[in-house]
Motif scaffolding. Sequence first.
Motif, PDB file in Angstrom:
ATOM      1  N   ARG A   1       0.841  -1.198   0.000  1.00 17.06           N
ATOM      2  CA  ARG A   1       0.000   0.000   0.000  1.00 17.06           C
ATOM      3  C   ARG A   1       0.879   1.253   0.000  1.00 17.06           C
ATOM      4  O   ARG A   1       1.933   1.295   0.629  1.00 17.06           O
ATOM      5  N   SER A   2       0.417   2.271  -0.713  1.00 11.60           N
ATOM      6  CA  SER A   2       1.106   3.555  -0.691  1.00 11.60           C
ATOM      7  C   SER A   2       0.845   4.250   0.637  1.00 11.60           C
ATOM      8  O   SER A   2      -0.187   4.043   1.283  1.00 11.60           O
ATOM      9  N   ILE A   3       1.788   5.070   1.039  1.00  6.23           N
ATOM     10  CA  ILE A   3       1.674   5.858   2.256  1.00  6.23           C
ATOM     11  C   ILE A   3       1.765   7.328   1.856  1.00  6.23           C
ATOM     12  O   ILE A   3       2.759   7.740   1.237  1.00  6.23           O
ATOM     13  N   ILE A   4       0.752   8.085   2.163  1.00  4.67           N
ATOM     14  CA  ILE A   4       0.727   9.510   1.836  1.00  4.67           C
ATOM     15  C   ILE A   4       0.612  10.289   3.133  1.00  4.67           C
ATOM     16  O   ILE A   4      -0.290  10.052   3.939  1.00  4.67           O
ATOM     17  N   CYS A   5       1.543  11.203   3.346  1.00  2.00           N
ATOM     18  CA  CYS A   5       1.576  11.996   4.576  1.00  2.00           C
ATOM     19  C   CYS A   5       1.737  13.475   4.237  1.00  2.00           C
ATOM     20  O   CYS A   5       2.277  13.841   3.181  1.00  2.00           O
ATOM     21  N   ALA A   6       1.288  14.316   5.150  1.00  2.00           N
ATOM     22  CA  ALA A   6       1.555  15.742   5.043  1.00  2.00           C
ATOM     23  C   ALA A   6       3.043  15.992   5.258  1.00  2.00           C
ATOM     24  O   ALA A   6       3.792  15.114   5.695  1.00  2.00           O
ATOM     25  N   ALA A   7       3.471  17.214   4.965  1.00  2.00           N
ATOM     26  CA  ALA A   7       4.889  17.548   5.060  1.00  2.00           C
ATOM     27  C   ALA A   7       5.444  17.352   6.466  1.00  2.00           C
ATOM     28  O   ALA A   7       6.640  17.113   6.634  1.00  2.00           O
TER      29      ALA A   7
END
Length: 249
Positions: free
Chosen positions: A188-194
Amino acid sequence: MQPVIDRGRAAALAVDADIVGEVRRKGYLTVPGGAFRTADWAPALAGLRAAYGDLVPDAYLADGGAYRLRRHVRYRYRAAREALLPERPGPYLQSAEVNPFAGGVPRHFAPVPPEVRDNPFLHALLLRSVRVFAHGSAPCDWEVDVHLVRIRAQADEIGLPSPEGVHRDGFDFISLHLMDRRRVLGGRSIICAADGTPIENPLLAEPMDSLYADDHRILHGTEPVRLDPAAGAPEGHRDMLLTSYRRTD
């Protein structure tokens, strides 16, 4: 090497998604593969996907693993000519700040063969992405890096698509495109804020499932992949087309 001139091919590759608006609004967008109208590009896309059977081991894995294979090509986009110009093979460098796993070292990856470098579907995808990321800005030139990466999983070794963890690539924008996924679980991809706050954990599962992101605003990564024991095969893989875009003037 001759320049690849954009003669409308970027417009011809239609995508049923508001990439410009969503990347501007929230910093990223995941796009299902079915949103890409690839029918007119089927032979070229099939040729690009077939090229993953001819990648070579990545010699820069700090953990000594054998799970990543890749090839690389760099282009320059010249705004005045609306042209992609393939560059001669050269080092790929990320800072240790953005890539603590392998940054700070010039990495010389195996080049893609000419049929990949000159693949019309790849050109159309890159040209369209440049137009997306440049939308609303003054015309400028871009450096475009392209990596064909296969992450392999075997019974005795998991594959780490992002051994450096959640990270930036050190460019202005990125786009990640799934080419193939066979006999693996996870990833799974992991997307986070800066600041590292988790946002989303999507699974890119079908060909051309994609992620577009502003590399200044979004951190990204991918969970490990492991061999699916139900597949009854000695190995599985996850093939990705990784592209990054940097303004050069």
